[in-house]
Design a protein around this motif. Structure first.
Motif, PDB file in Angstrom:
ATOM      1  N   TRP A   1       0.845  -1.200   0.000  1.00 42.86           N
ATOM      2  CA  TRP A   1       0.000   0.000   0.000  1.00 42.86           C
ATOM      3  C   TRP A   1       0.882   1.253   0.000  1.00 42.86           C
ATOM      4  CZ3 TRP A   1      -1.029   4.336   2.886  1.00 42.86           C
ATOM      5  CH2 TRP A   1      -2.251   4.988   2.668  1.00 42.86           C
ATOM      6  N   GLY A   2       1.958   1.216   0.779  1.00 45.28           N
ATOM      7  CA  GLY A   2       2.868   2.359   0.805  1.00 45.28           C
ATOM      8  C   GLY A   2       3.513   2.602  -0.541  1.00 45.28           C
ATOM      9  N   GLU A   3       3.899   1.542  -1.247  1.00 46.10           N
ATOM     10  CA  GLU A   3       4.507   1.692  -2.563  1.00 46.10           C
ATOM     11  C   GLU A   3       3.526   2.306  -3.552  1.00 46.10           C
ATOM     12  OE1 GLU A   3       5.844  -2.134  -3.691  1.00 46.10           O
ATOM     13  OE2 GLU A   3       7.586  -2.158  -2.338  1.00 46.10           O
ATOM     14  N   GLU A   4       2.265   1.914  -3.456  1.00 46.57           N
ATOM     15  CA  GLU A   4       1.266   2.390  -4.416  1.00 46.57           C
ATOM     16  C   GLU A   4       0.821   3.815  -4.125  1.00 46.57           C
ATOM     17  OE1 GLU A   4      -1.854  -0.444  -4.133  1.00 46.57           O
ATOM     18  OE2 GLU A   4      -0.592  -2.127  -4.782  1.00 46.57           O
ATOM     19  N   ASN A   5       0.865   4.225  -2.837  1.00 47.27           N
ATOM     20  CA  ASN A   5       0.281   5.520  -2.468  1.00 47.27           C
ATOM     21  C   ASN A   5       1.299   6.535  -1.962  1.00 47.27           C
ATOM     22  OD1 ASN A   5      -2.851   5.017  -2.553  1.00 47.27           O
ATOM     23  ND2 ASN A   5      -1.945   3.181  -1.609  1.00 47.27           N
ATOM     24  N   GLY A   6       2.525   6.135  -1.834  1.00 46.79           N
ATOM     25  CA  GLY A   6       3.548   7.077  -1.462  1.00 46.79           C
ATOM     26  C   GLY A   6       3.605   7.409   0.015  1.00 46.79           C
TER      27      GLY A   6
END
Length: 412
Positions: A295-300
């Motif tokens: 999720w962090g990779e996709e949303n920064g």
């Protein structure tokens, strides 16, 4: 049920036969006796006339007894009718001993009396019968009085006890038969009613099962395809913004392709009611770690994951429900919150497990307060005996807290 009905029909036919016998026996003994007496020559015509008149009167009295309603429930009325029959039979025996046979029928007739009068009726019939046959003690010069009295009283006493006891036992047995018949009828009615209720419950259970399966599929589609498509759209939009620079657009396209493949896999697993891929070979903390990383990779924004307490291998249903809650909460953060900080906390606290997902975004407002995702989270957690609380203030972020029982794999 058919066997029970057969027994009930047999008992009913037996009762009808006995009632018919009680009704016919007096007539079968009165009329032939009268015919035999009237067929014999008489010293005077008046004797035959008296016998014919008494016979007709007795027949009319018996017919009156059939017409009178509810003798069994009216002791006085039943006793008077029986006393009349006994008096008429005594008068007939006085004219000819052949009418003793009709008096014997009164033993059976006593059975229709109320229970408290049965022994009195049998005793009175025995006295009338043996007085006509033996004579009253002291009236026979050829028999010693004491001997005559002993035989007279003994026969009447034995007859009363034997016949009266038998009739009382038969009446009791008949009453028990009637009660059993009523009980069987009630049981059959109850079984038929229960069969109807059972069929109704099966229909309701079937409908509930269909509804539950529809809700499950709706939740799974929302948690897999909808969220996956949202991620794919986000990545493609990001790629479009830097489309002129292939090196910058390619990572977004690759992530979109990866999300599409994962969504397809999750959709297949949902149809087969299998656990999410992240939980297939790991426990909940590791699955949440993988979820927050991606999720962090996709949303920064990389969520902070914190696991506290002594870890327990939870039952699959509980782990799936908590994982889906975290997944839905993070999806809502990505779509609506605009948060700069996100925290996920998993706490093992004795008998319960708590999952918190907090953000510092804009909070839940407007139509987002009643979305399908929030309802889906509540349904999932309620289904495993847990609760969900959502706290949100406009401009101050949102906190989703789920509490579930800590049911271990072994207990499940």
């Amino acid at each position: 049920m058919n066997g029970g009905s057969g027994k009930a029909d047999t008992a009913w036919n037996g009762d009808r036969w006995w009632d018919g016998f009680l009704a016919v026996a007096p007539w079968a003994l009165l009329l032939p006796a009268a015919a035999l007496v009237l067929s014999q020559p008489s010293a005077s015509g008046g004797g035959h006339a008296a016998v014919a008149g008494l016979t007709a009167l007795t027949a009319a009295w018996m017919l009156l007894g059939y017409a009178l309603p509810g003798q069994g429930g009216r002791p006085l009325l039943a006793g008077l009718h029986f006393a009349g029959l006994l008096a008429l039979s005594s008068a007939l025996m006085a004219h000819d001993p052949l009418f003793v046979m009709f008096t014997v029928a009164l033993f059976f007739r006593a059975m229709v009396l109320p229970r408290q009068l049965v022994f009195a009726g049998v005793a009175a019939t025995a006295i009338a019968l043996y007085t006509a046959v033996m004579g009253f003690p002291g009236t026979d010069a050829d028999k010693p009085f004491l001997e005559h009295l002993f035989v007279y009283v003994g026969v009447i006493a034995i007859q009363t006890v034997a016949v009266g006891g038998g009739l009382a036992l038969a009446a009791r047995t008949a009453e028990q038969h009637r009660e059993r018949r009523l009980t069987v009828a009630r049981l059959e009615a109850a079984l038929e009613e229960n069969a109807g209720l059972h069929a109704q419950l099966l229909t309701q259970a079937r409908e509930a099962g269909v509804l539950d399966e529809r809700q499950r599929m709706a939740r799974e589609i929302h948690d897999t395809l909808a969220q996956g498509l949202t991620g794919i759209v986000t990545q493609i939009q990001a790629a479009q913004r830097v489309w002129e620079t292939p090196e910058a657009a390619r990572p977004h396209v690759d992530r979109a392709l990866g999300l599409a493949r994962e969504s397809l896999t999750e959709a297949r697993r949902s149809v087969q009611a299998l656990r999410p891929g992240q939980l297939a070979e790991s426990q909940l903390p590791e699955a949440l770690g993988e979820l927050t990383r991606r999720w962090g990779e996709e949303n920064g924004v990389r969520p902070d994951l914190d696991v506290t307490g002594e870890r327990v291998a939870l039952s699959p249903a509980i782990e799936v429900a908590l994982f889906r809650v975290a997944q839905e909460a993070l999806t809502n953060v990505a779509r609506h919150a605009g948060a700069s900080r996100v925290g996920v906390t998993l706490s093992y606290s004795g008998d319960v497990v708590l999952l918190d997902v907090r953000d510092d975004g804009r909070g839940i407002t407007g139509h987002n307060q009643h979305g399908f995702g929030l309802r889906s989270m509540s349904q999932r957690i309620r289904g495993i005996g847990g609760t969900v609380e959502i706290e949100s203030r406009e401009g101050e972020g949102t906190a989703v807290s789920a509490t579930v029982p800590a049911i271990a794999v072994e207990a499940a």
